[in-house]
Enzyme design. Structure first.
Site, PDB file in Angstrom:
ATOM      1  N   SER A 165       0.872  -1.146  -0.052  1.00  0.00           N
ATOM      2  CA  SER A 165       0.037   0.055  -0.114  1.00  0.00           C
ATOM      3  C   SER A 165       0.959   1.425  -0.056  1.00  0.00           C
ATOM      4  CB  SER A 165      -1.133  -0.095   0.985  1.00  0.00           C
ATOM      5  OG  SER A 165      -1.898   0.812   0.703  1.00  0.00           O
TER       6      SER A 165
ATOM      7  N   ASP B  36      -7.961  -5.361  -6.497  1.00  0.00           N
ATOM      8  CA  ASP B  36      -7.759  -4.150  -5.462  1.00  0.00           C
ATOM      9  C   ASP B  36      -8.545  -3.108  -6.167  1.00  0.00           C
ATOM     10  OD1 ASP B  36      -6.761  -2.028  -4.323  1.00  0.00           O
ATOM     11  OD2 ASP B  36      -4.711  -3.152  -3.852  1.00  0.00           O
TER      12      ASP B  36
ATOM     13  N   HIS C 109      -7.494  -5.571  -1.865  1.00  0.00           N
ATOM     14  CA  HIS C 109      -6.256  -4.569  -1.434  1.00  0.00           C
ATOM     15  C   HIS C 109      -5.542  -5.376  -0.054  1.00  0.00           C
ATOM     16  CE1 HIS C 109      -3.801  -1.449  -0.683  1.00  0.00           C
ATOM     17  NE2 HIS C 109      -4.100  -1.201   0.683  1.00  0.00           N
TER      18      HIS C 109
END
Length: 347
Positions: A133, A289, A318
């Site tokens: 991330s 995602d 994600h």
């Protein structure tokens, strides 16, 4: 993800001037390490934290028998500026305290980490930089800011440039945090705006996992008795676990404005910044995602000299990069193992 295995250490940055001109006086970078730096300092790995994450939240990818085995590698996990451990709105005093905390860019984050790596440890090359991330955003930034340092890069579930769609999602998180009357424009003192934190958690819940994850009721397999139980215990519990709203907003601003093209010398040209990367790479977006879809990373990889796109399959979206799903963990670990076995991009 549980209590820290190793103690928090601090690197003193001194008066640290940010990309947009503000100076954080007496700034410091919280970090921890796993393993031992070898004699020629060639086994160092940097594994930055993510949005709201602390160094112990990265420990799921570090351990004996894994690619990031502390018996082989010296793994440095620096905490982002703004995450509550490093210099942040919640622990800063004076003019830049609380909501007055200045804008910190990905470039700033990496410059602070570079100071730790080079000035404190005396490391000149990194075997690998990796992260999930916002950690992936820092991975890209390391490879652009210091192309002569990073041998290999493995960003997963993240991007080199925050998309417009992603920026819109973050506006929802920001609105939820600030709409609580107790937020008081950021001057809430010791009474946290819990309503805003719980609202932000519910905004996040629709994005962190995919539609298919919810369709298949995967949360029940994780031990949650209902959807509401998952929303309250996992998501609201996540945001109420020591997260400060001003810290969240500071990190959100870093994320929302992320773009390696804004690195000094590139004039906003993201493609040129990506082309400057020398590191050998495996880029791992997750199949579903909603923040960082695979097509965005396929675009980035098309501008890299020596990188492979490897999509993490499955429904976790994600949170394939969060460490809660053994299948996804094995996928990421296998890719890191293969990457570390390849020659680095610096020859």
């Amino acid at each position: 993800m549980g209590p820290p295995v190793t103690e928090t250490q601090y690197h003193e940055l001194g008066d640290f001037t940010l990309q947009h001109g503000a100076t954080l006086r007496g700034a410091r970078l919280a970090y921890t390490t796993y393993g031992t730096l070898n004699a020629d300092k060639s086994n160092a790995v940097v594994y930055p934290t993510w949005y709201s994450g602390r160094h112990w939240d990265n420990e799921w990818l570090i351990g004996p028998g894994m690619a990031l085995d502390p018996d082989r590698y010296f793994v440095i996990v620096p905490n982002m500026l703004g995450n509550g451990l490093s210099t942040s709105p919640s622990n800063t005093t004076g003019g830049y305290a609380g909501p007055r905390f200045p804008h910190v860019t990905f470039h700033d984050q990496v410059q602070a980490q570079h100071d730790l790596v080079t000035r404190h440890f005396g490391i000149r090359r990194l075997a690998l930089v990796t992260g999930w991330s916002m950690g992936a955003g820092q991975t890209y930034q390391w490879a652009v800011s210091h192309p002569d340092v990073v041998e290999r890069m493995a960003p997963f579930c993240g991007s080199s440039r925050t998309s417009v769609h992603n920026q819109v999602f973050l506006e929802g998180v920001k609105a939820a945090l600030t709409a609580d009357s107790a937020f008081a424009n950021g001057w809430y003192g010791d009474t946290l705006p819990v309503v805003g934190l719980r609202a932000a958690a519910r905004v996040y819940a629709g994005w962190g996992f995919s539609q298919a994850f919810y369709w298949d009721r995967e949360y029940e397999k994780l031990g949650y008795s209902s959807l509401e139980d998952f929303l309250v215990e996992f998501w609201e519990g996540f945001f109420l676990d020591g997260r400060d709203p001003n810290d969240l907003l500071a990190m959100l601003r870093t994320w929302q404005t992320g773009d390696v093209g804004l690195t000094p010398g590139f004039g906003g040209d993201t493609e040129a910044a990506l082309r400057s990367i020398r590191a050998t790479g495996i880029v791992m977006p997750a199949e579903k995602d909603l923040y960082f879809p695979p097509e965005d990373e396929a675009w980035a990889v098309s501008h890299l000299a020596d990188a492979e796109l490897r999509v993490i399959p499955g429904t976790w979206g994600h949170f394939a990069g969060y460490g809660s799903n053994d299948v996804d963990t094995r996928f990421i670990d296998t890719a890191l193992r293969e990457l570390l076995a390849r020659p680095g991009g610096l020859g």
